[in-house]
Design a protein around this motif. Structure first.
Motif, PDB file in Angstrom:
ATOM      1  N   PHE A 271       0.813  -1.216   0.000  1.00  0.00           N
ATOM      2  CA  PHE A 271       0.000   0.000   0.000  1.00  0.00           C
ATOM      3  C   PHE A 271       0.851   1.273   0.000  1.00  0.00           C
ATOM      4  O   PHE A 271       0.395   2.319  -0.464  1.00  0.00           O
ATOM      5  N   LYS A 280      -1.443   6.256  -2.350  1.00  0.00           N
ATOM      6  CA  LYS A 280      -0.525   5.497  -1.510  1.00  0.00           C
ATOM      7  C   LYS A 280      -0.756   5.852  -0.040  1.00  0.00           C
ATOM      8  O   LYS A 280      -1.204   6.950   0.290  1.00  0.00           O
ATOM      9  N   LEU A 345      -7.448   2.070  -4.958  1.00  0.00           N
ATOM     10  CA  LEU A 345      -7.078   1.606  -3.631  1.00  0.00           C
ATOM     11  C   LEU A 345      -8.243   0.875  -2.965  1.00  0.00           C
ATOM     12  O   LEU A 345      -8.058  -0.167  -2.323  1.00  0.00           O
TER      13      LEU A 345
END
Length: 437
Positions: A271, A280, A345
């Motif tokens: 991540f 991120k 994400l």
């Protein structure tokens, strides 16, 4: 005998195992989050305090982490084999106590290291100690529960792993921000010593517990092989390799444990550093995604354990009930590979959460399966053999991931590992009959 009309003392034992597993995972997970901290990175890489971390440093750190994690997994594999054998001989109470002492001291030693070599040594010691958790827990559940409740009890115990990861993700960034990265290891390591006191005060074999009612003891021992032996058993683990039942547990552990270990070790860096994602995470923001992933994993562990127990209470055979649940878990794992391809994400978090829930459901069921296919006297040793196989595969994958560019190959493997493992189980034990030791 109706389980709702008897005592509930056995569930206190499960609660104790749940917290033991939670602390076990807290101690092993601290490194995975601390490694994001740049002060830790500079210290371990031998860089100046004002050095700006570069892409070359990231690559070097990734390789180093692969070897450090491999040291833990190798020790974990050796520890599983030795500790499972040790617990079957000296008994769960004493064997688990020794394990807690070793892993707690090792966890605190992490806070004293200053270079990679010291980290490798501390990690190796931690692996040896932590290997005792699952052999002790599986043996305890076999001692305290009739077969029809073991899957659910194992699911609850196994859920402690996810709570441990969640607690680490939330607590370690706070500790590092206020006390530094060394304190994160010392504080979390000391939790195991508190656990040791609770274990010594509250745990014993059912027939030695004065507060256990006669009705509940009879229920615990209601299986044909339910009555416990007066003395710890002596079963040669070398002889256990002759049985297909051993391989029905050990080979699936080899095939699937490496996936779980990959998630535990590498997800924070995935991540934080993966260029595929549009967003991120850093040490301050990584906690919430891990909260989501491992809460869902917890639900998977408990749900799939409950599902098998429900099937069995409806009259299904252990063979049909367990393999049906394992098949469902395997199907849930199939989409994991897309997490390494997506730019979102949130999609990656959702897919990984589904995959970890599937793993925990699969893991809970094959752990409980040990007591289906082996008598109680061998459960610690067999669990140790399987844990050894899982540790070996975890070490190999850690070294591999440390040297490759990206994460796609391991995500593709994770998608297929569980159905492959189920095929192995079915080939080894088509009817899931118990080994005649």
């Amino acid at each position: 005998m109706n389980s709702t009309t008897i005592g509930k003392y056995r569930w206190r034992i499960v609660a104790l195992l749940f917290f033991a597993t939670t602390i076990n995972y807290i101690d092993r997970q601290v490194l995975s989050f601390t490694v994001i901290n740049e002060d830790f990175q500079r210290e371990i890489l031998g860089l100046a305090k004002n050095h700006v971390i570069t892409a070359a440093d990231d690559a070097q750190l990734k390789v180093l982490l692969g070897y450090v994690d491999a040291a833990f997994k190798i020790a974990y594999a050796l520890g599983f084999l030795l500790v499972g054998w040790f617990i079957d001989r000296v008994g769960t109470r004493k064997g688990f106590s020794v394990s807690m002492i070793v892993w707690s001291v090792a966890g605190m030693v992490h806070g004293l290291v200053s270079r990679a070599a010291g980290l490798v040594g501390a990690r190796f010691m931690l692996g040896l100690g932590e290997a005792g958790n699952f052999p002790a827990a599986v043996k305890t559940i076999a001692e305290w529960f009739p077969r029809k409740e073991r899957s659910f009890a194992t699911g609850i115990m196994n859920a402690g792993a996810n709570v441990g990861v969640i607690a680490t993700a939330l607590a370690v960034p706070f500790i590092i921000a206020h006390l530094g990265w060394r304190a994160s290891f010392v504080i979390t390591g000391a939790l195991g010593l508190v656990l040791l006191v609770c274990w010594r005060l509250w745990y014993n074999r059912p027939r030695l517990v004065k507060n256990l009612s006669a009705e509940e003891l009879a229920y615990i021992e209601s299986d044909p092989d339910g009555k416990e032996d007066d003395k710890p058993a002596r079963v040669s683990w070398l002889k256990l390799f002759r049985y297909p039942q051993t391989w029905a547990f050990a080979l699936p552990k080899f095939l699937t444990d490496c996936v779980w270990y990959f998630f535990l070790t590498w997800l924070p860096l995935f991540f934080a550093k993966n260029n595929t994602l549009d967003e991120k995470l850093d040490l301050k923001s990584v906690g919430i995604p891990f909260l989501v992933i491992y809460i869902i994993s917890d639900l998977g562990s408990i749900f799939f354990g409950w599902l098998t127990s429900t099937f069995m209470k409806k009259g299904w055979s252990a063979n049909k009930a367990r393999k049906t649940t394992l098949f469902i878990c395997g199907l849930c794992a199939l989409p994991i590979f897309f997490a390494a391809q997506t730019n979102s994400l949130y999609v990656a978090i959702a897919l990984i959460a589904l995959g970890t829930a599937a793993h925990q459901g699969f893991s809970s069921n094959i752990l409980a399966m040990v007591s289906d296919i082996f008598p109680k006297k061998a459960t610690g040793s067999v669990t140790g053999i399987g844990g050894m196989m899982g540790g070996v595969s975890g070490a190999l994958v850690s070294v591999y991931v440390g040297h490759i560019d990206g994460y796609m190959p391991i995500f593709i493997y994770a998608s297929t590992a569980y159905l492959l493992a189920l095929l192995v189980i079915h080939l080894c034990v088509p009817k899931m009959q118990q080994a005649a030791l």
